[in-house]
Motif scaffolding. Structure first.
Motif, PDB file in Angstrom:
ATOM      1  N   HIS A  13       0.739  -1.196  -0.091  1.00 40.65           N
ATOM      2  CA  HIS A  13      -0.038  -0.116  -0.049  1.00 40.65           C
ATOM      3  C   HIS A  13       0.748   1.136   0.108  1.00 40.65           C
ATOM      4  O   HIS A  13       0.190   1.884   0.017  1.00 40.65           O
ATOM      5  N   MET A  31      -2.889   1.910  -6.221  1.00 43.62           N
ATOM      6  CA  MET A  31      -2.669   1.188  -4.531  1.00 43.62           C
ATOM      7  C   MET A  31      -4.335   0.906  -3.654  1.00 43.62           C
ATOM      8  O   MET A  31      -4.507   0.524  -2.536  1.00 43.62           O
ATOM      9  N   ARG A  56      -5.771  -2.028  -1.653  1.00 43.65           N
ATOM     10  CA  ARG A  56      -5.664  -1.399  -0.114  1.00 43.65           C
ATOM     11  C   ARG A  56      -6.803  -1.933   0.353  1.00 43.65           C
ATOM     12  O   ARG A  56      -7.537  -2.951   0.687  1.00 43.65           O
TER      13      ARG A  56
END
Length: 102
Positions: free
Chosen positions: A18, A81, A85
């Motif tokens: 992340h 990202m 996540r």
């Protein structure tokens, strides 16, 4: 499950990070493939070693074999990202632990 597979680099099988500074941050290649930063680096390095050069401007994507210019490799995408996540959080909720106890 296809969604679960999308959380992992198809080359090294490590989960995408992340954090944009991580070696396993997801990089969306110009050819459309998604790889971790470390695999992009290792692929570029292997191409230079194969050609017996210190540096090469072009290398082949390890998945589709398209030629990629090193200057065209983008920074990790904040959107990608965020999706990693979100999918990771959802997957953690869907996958039971082996012992059944968290």
């Amino acid at each position: 499950d296809e969604m679960y597979k999308s959380l992992f680099c198809p080359i090294c099988c490590c989960a995408y990070a992340h954090d944009a500074a991580s070696a396993h941050a997801p990089i969306s290649m110009p050819c459309g493939q998604l790889l971790c930063r470390l695999c992009v680096f290792n692929t570029h390095k292997a191409e230079a070693e194969r050609k017996k050069c210190r540096f090469v401007k072009y290398f082949s994507c390890p998945l589709c074999r398209n030629k990629i210019h090193i200057d065209k490799i983008p920074q990790p995408s904040a959107i990608v990202m965020s999706m990693v996540r979100l999918l990771g959080t959802r997957q953690e909720l869907l996958v039971p632990t082996l012992s059944g106890v968290e």
